[in-house]
Design a protein around this motif. Structure first.
Motif, PDB file in Angstrom:
ATOM      1  N   LYS A  13       0.831  -1.202   0.000  1.00 51.74           N
ATOM      2  CA  LYS A  13       0.000   0.000   0.000  1.00 51.74           C
ATOM      3  C   LYS A  13       0.867   1.253   0.000  1.00 51.74           C
ATOM      4  CE  LYS A  13      -4.093  -1.944   2.276  1.00 51.74           C
ATOM      5  NZ  LYS A  13      -5.020  -1.831   3.430  1.00 51.74           N
ATOM      6  N   HIS A  14       1.926   1.211   0.780  1.00 49.10           N
ATOM      7  CA  HIS A  14       2.830   2.357   0.880  1.00 49.10           C
ATOM      8  C   HIS A  14       3.422   2.703  -0.479  1.00 49.10           C
ATOM      9  CE1 HIS A  14       6.171   4.872   2.255  1.00 49.10           C
ATOM     10  NE2 HIS A  14       6.971   4.100   1.539  1.00 49.10           N
ATOM     11  N   LEU A  15       3.840   1.691  -1.232  1.00 45.51           N
ATOM     12  CA  LEU A  15       4.505   1.918  -2.510  1.00 45.51           C
ATOM     13  C   LEU A  15       3.524   2.247  -3.634  1.00 45.51           C
ATOM     14  CD1 LEU A  15       7.073  -0.999  -2.265  1.00 45.51           C
ATOM     15  CD2 LEU A  15       7.611   1.443  -2.150  1.00 45.51           C
ATOM     16  N   GLY A  16       2.253   1.935  -3.451  1.00 43.82           N
ATOM     17  CA  GLY A  16       1.294   2.142  -4.521  1.00 43.82           C
ATOM     18  C   GLY A  16       0.473   3.404  -4.421  1.00 43.82           C
ATOM     19  N   LYS A  17       0.786   4.271  -3.456  1.00 43.30           N
ATOM     20  CA  LYS A  17      -0.058   5.446  -3.227  1.00 43.30           C
ATOM     21  C   LYS A  17       0.213   6.581  -4.210  1.00 43.30           C
ATOM     22  CE  LYS A  17      -1.121   4.717   1.642  1.00 43.30           C
ATOM     23  NZ  LYS A  17      -1.020   5.241   3.008  1.00 43.30           N
ATOM     24  N   SER A  18       1.408   6.612  -4.784  1.00 40.20           N
ATOM     25  CA  SER A  18       1.796   7.739  -5.620  1.00 40.20           C
ATOM     26  C   SER A  18       2.199   7.270  -7.011  1.00 40.20           C
ATOM     27  CB  SER A  18       2.947   8.500  -4.951  1.00 40.20           C
ATOM     28  OG  SER A  18       3.323   9.628  -5.705  1.00 40.20           O
TER      29      SER A  18
ATOM     30  N   THR B   7      -9.065  17.909 -21.473  1.00 42.46           N
ATOM     31  CA  THR B   7      -9.326  16.905 -20.441  1.00 42.46           C
ATOM     32  C   THR B   7      -8.567  17.284 -19.178  1.00 42.46           C
ATOM     33  OG1 THR B   7      -9.636  15.139 -22.071  1.00 42.46           O
ATOM     34  CG2 THR B   7      -9.116  14.469 -19.816  1.00 42.46           C
ATOM     35  N   VAL B   8      -9.218  17.187 -18.033  1.00 47.38           N
ATOM     36  CA  VAL B   8      -8.539  17.431 -16.754  1.00 47.38           C
ATOM     37  C   VAL B   8      -8.308  16.081 -16.078  1.00 47.38           C
ATOM     38  CG1 VAL B   8      -8.717  18.430 -14.446  1.00 47.38           C
ATOM     39  CG2 VAL B   8      -9.462  19.746 -16.446  1.00 47.38           C
ATOM     40  N   MET B   9      -7.047  15.823 -15.778  1.00 52.06           N
ATOM     41  CA  MET B   9      -6.675  14.592 -15.087  1.00 52.06           C
ATOM     42  C   MET B   9      -6.339  14.899 -13.636  1.00 52.06           C
ATOM     43  SD  MET B   9      -3.605  11.821 -15.843  1.00 52.06           S
ATOM     44  CE  MET B   9      -2.283  13.032 -15.729  1.00 52.06           C
ATOM     45  N   THR B  10      -6.823  14.084 -12.731  1.00 51.57           N
ATOM     46  CA  THR B  10      -6.410  14.149 -11.332  1.00 51.57           C
ATOM     47  C   THR B  10      -5.672  12.860 -11.019  1.00 51.57           C
ATOM     48  OG1 THR B  10      -8.546  13.258 -10.617  1.00 51.57           O
ATOM     49  CG2 THR B  10      -8.284  15.646 -10.620  1.00 51.57           C
ATOM     50  N   VAL B  11      -4.524  13.003 -10.369  1.00 52.88           N
ATOM     51  CA  VAL B  11      -3.672  11.846 -10.113  1.00 52.88           C
ATOM     52  C   VAL B  11      -2.908  12.064  -8.808  1.00 52.88           C
ATOM     53  CG1 VAL B  11      -1.732  12.818 -11.419  1.00 52.88           C
ATOM     54  CG2 VAL B  11      -1.934  10.334 -11.193  1.00 52.88           C
ATOM     55  N   PRO B  12      -2.692  11.019  -7.994  1.00 51.77           N
ATOM     56  CA  PRO B  12      -1.983  11.202  -6.724  1.00 51.77           C
ATOM     57  C   PRO B  12      -0.468  11.276  -6.913  1.00 51.77           C
ATOM     58  CG  PRO B  12      -2.649   8.909  -6.971  1.00 51.77           C
ATOM     59  CD  PRO B  12      -3.227   9.638  -8.130  1.00 51.77           C
ATOM     60  N   ALA B  13       0.164  12.192  -6.206  1.00 53.53           N
ATOM     61  CA  ALA B  13       1.623  12.329  -6.246  1.00 53.53           C
ATOM     62  C   ALA B  13       2.115  12.807  -4.888  1.00 53.53           C
ATOM     63  CB  ALA B  13       2.047  13.312  -7.338  1.00 53.53           C
ATOM     64  N   SER B  14       3.291  12.358  -4.504  1.00 53.77           N
ATOM     65  CA  SER B  14       3.840  12.724  -3.196  1.00 53.77           C
ATOM     66  C   SER B  14       4.860  13.855  -3.271  1.00 53.77           C
ATOM     67  CB  SER B  14       4.497  11.496  -2.542  1.00 53.77           C
ATOM     68  OG  SER B  14       3.537  10.512  -2.253  1.00 53.77           O
ATOM     69  N   HIS B  15       5.325  14.183  -4.502  1.00 54.83           N
ATOM     70  CA  HIS B  15       6.351  15.217  -4.630  1.00 54.83           C
ATOM     71  C   HIS B  15       6.280  15.794  -6.043  1.00 54.83           C
ATOM     72  CE1 HIS B  15      10.273  17.219  -4.568  1.00 54.83           C
ATOM     73  NE2 HIS B  15      10.279  17.051  -3.253  1.00 54.83           N
TER      74      HIS B  15
ATOM     75  N   GLU C 133       2.267   9.111   3.369  1.00 55.17           N
ATOM     76  CA  GLU C 133       1.007   8.496   3.754  1.00 55.17           C
ATOM     77  C   GLU C 133      -0.188   9.176   3.093  1.00 55.17           C
ATOM     78  OE1 GLU C 133       0.388   5.707   5.601  1.00 55.17           O
ATOM     79  OE2 GLU C 133       2.535   5.458   5.337  1.00 55.17           O
ATOM     80  N   ASP C 134      -0.055  10.476   2.826  1.00 56.94           N
ATOM     81  CA  ASP C 134      -1.166  11.221   2.250  1.00 56.94           C
ATOM     82  C   ASP C 134      -0.709  11.944   0.986  1.00 56.94           C
ATOM     83  OD1 ASP C 134      -3.122  10.658   4.332  1.00 56.94           O
ATOM     84  OD2 ASP C 134      -1.842  11.897   5.612  1.00 56.94           O
ATOM     85  N   PRO C 135      -0.687  11.259  -0.162  1.00 55.72           N
ATOM     86  CA  PRO C 135      -0.282  11.909  -1.408  1.00 55.72           C
ATOM     87  C   PRO C 135      -1.255  13.014  -1.803  1.00 55.72           C
ATOM     88  CG  PRO C 135      -1.234   9.754  -1.845  1.00 55.72           C
ATOM     89  CD  PRO C 135      -1.059   9.855  -0.371  1.00 55.72           C
ATOM     90  N   THR C 136      -0.770  13.966  -2.568  1.00 57.96           N
ATOM     91  CA  THR C 136      -1.567  15.095  -3.025  1.00 57.96           C
ATOM     92  C   THR C 136      -2.244  14.756  -4.346  1.00 57.96           C
ATOM     93  OG1 THR C 136      -0.006  16.618  -1.971  1.00 57.96           O
ATOM     94  CG2 THR C 136      -1.471  17.533  -3.655  1.00 57.96           C
ATOM     95  N   MET C 137      -3.503  15.147  -4.495  1.00 56.66           N
ATOM     96  CA  MET C 137      -4.192  14.975  -5.770  1.00 56.66           C
ATOM     97  C   MET C 137      -3.843  16.161  -6.665  1.00 56.66           C
ATOM     98  SD  MET C 137      -5.521  12.070  -5.445  1.00 56.66           S
ATOM     99  CE  MET C 137      -6.412  12.031  -7.001  1.00 56.66           C
TER     100      MET C 137
END
Length: 340
Positions: A241-246, A289-297, A253-257
């Motif tokens: 889970k940790h490696l798949g969040k971003s 098109t607007v894409m939303t995607v999680p990223a940590s940095h 723990e809380d990636p940014t959208m």
């Protein structure tokens, strides 16, 4: 050639019978053979002759009449008749996976891969391996890794032992553009990402639980020593889970959208090659098109956005947009004096 085809069919027949608890009819076996071996035609009589040939060779193949007809299955004397049972298509899949793991060349992991691959080649009949070799030539894998961790074998052994024994590691770590620093880490596991190996480890000096776990690139390790100092693993940590969040390798723990506006071509590319399983694409009234995607940095987003050129624009959050804007401005300055 015909003998090889027969050998391949019989080898596959044994595999099908081995994994069938309640047996298969001749028609079911015929259909499975056609599907698995990619045959255009196969008569049921041919399957019957193959079964009889295997029985004559001493294999304990029994038959029984049930509601759906006569079924064939392996007797108790022939359970697990193959040390390694692989079809040509399974060997192709295995060989592709082997090529994608070339960064491990020279390490203990690669020796395990090669030992298993050699066992596979020795265990399967020549006809099956010839069948695999012919079809493997139709598929080519490009864009794979161009480096290996052969020179890191000793450190990998030390780190792997420390992970299993929950021992603290003292490392000499050299971040890009910074001097070598000595620090202690608590290793939880290894991760391979885009041909690079990372050590997922906690930084003991960090108090905040959500910030302790980080990914350390093995290329930057200059030395690693397993200390006679032990740590208690956090039971709440799940590496998958940790490696798949971003979208990248940065942890959090809380990636940014992140919101990114894409032109029609960029949107088509992202649909073909998604950045993350949780990305969302929303078509706008103006055709973009607007894409939303999680990223940590921001550094995870930067190379992906720049690769799409002017057809992609980061909208939010501000720190991600500013990071891309700064990179674009510096690039524009560098190219300002270039000739047309």
């Amino acid at each position: 050639m015909a003998r090889n085809d027969q050998l391949i069919r019989q080898h596959k027949l044994l595999q099908l019978l081995e994994c069938s608890r309640f047996g298969r009819t001749l028609e079911e076996l015929r259909a499975d053979l056609v599907l698995d071996l990619g045959l255009t035609t196969l008569h049921e009589r041919t399957v019957r002759r193959d079964v009889e040939a295997l029985q004559a060779a001493g294999f304990d193949i029994q038959n029984d009449s049930v509601e759906r007809g006569k079924v064939y299955k392996l007797g108790q004397n022939n359970k697990g008749v193959h040390e390694v049972g692989l079809s040509a298509s399974e060997m192709i899949a295995l060989s592709i996976g082997r090529e994608l793991l070339f960064p491990l060349v020279g390490t203990q992991y690669w020796r395990g891969i090669e030992t298993f691959w050699n066992k596979v080649q020795e265990a399967v009949p020549d006809g099956v391996f010839d069948h695999y070799s012919r079809y493997r030539k139709t598929l080519h894998v490009f864009g794979g890794p161009s480096k290996s961790y052969e020179n890191h074998e000793g450190m990998l052994k030390t780190i792997n032992r420390a992970i299993i024994e929950h021992r603290v590691i003292e490392v000499e770590y050299e971040s890009v553009g910074k001097p070598v620093s000595t620090r202690k880490i608590e290793p939880y596991g290894l991760a391979v990402y885009q041909s690079s190996i990372y050590i997922v480890a906690a930084a003991p000096e960090v108090v905040e639980p959500s910030e302790r776990l980080r990914n350390w690139k093995l290329d930057r390790f200059r030395h690693a020593t397993a200390l006679d100092e032990y740590f208690k693993p956090d039971p709440n940590i799940e590496l998958s889970k940790h490696l798949g969040k971003s979208i990248g390798i940065f942890s959090g723990e809380d990636p940014t959208m992140v919101s990114i506006r894409l032109g029609s071509r960029a949107a088509a590319y992202v649909r073909e090659d998604p950045w993350h399983p949780e990305q969302k694409l929303t078509t706008q009234d103006d055709g973009t098109t607007v894409m939303t995607v999680p990223a940590s940095h921001p550094r995870e987003v930067l190379p992906k956005v720049l690769s799409l050129g002017a057809d992609a624009e980061v909208l939010a959050p501000p720190e991600f947009r500013e990071a891309v804007a700064e990179a674009v401005q510096k690039m524009a300055t560098s190219y300002a004096g270039a000739s047309a």
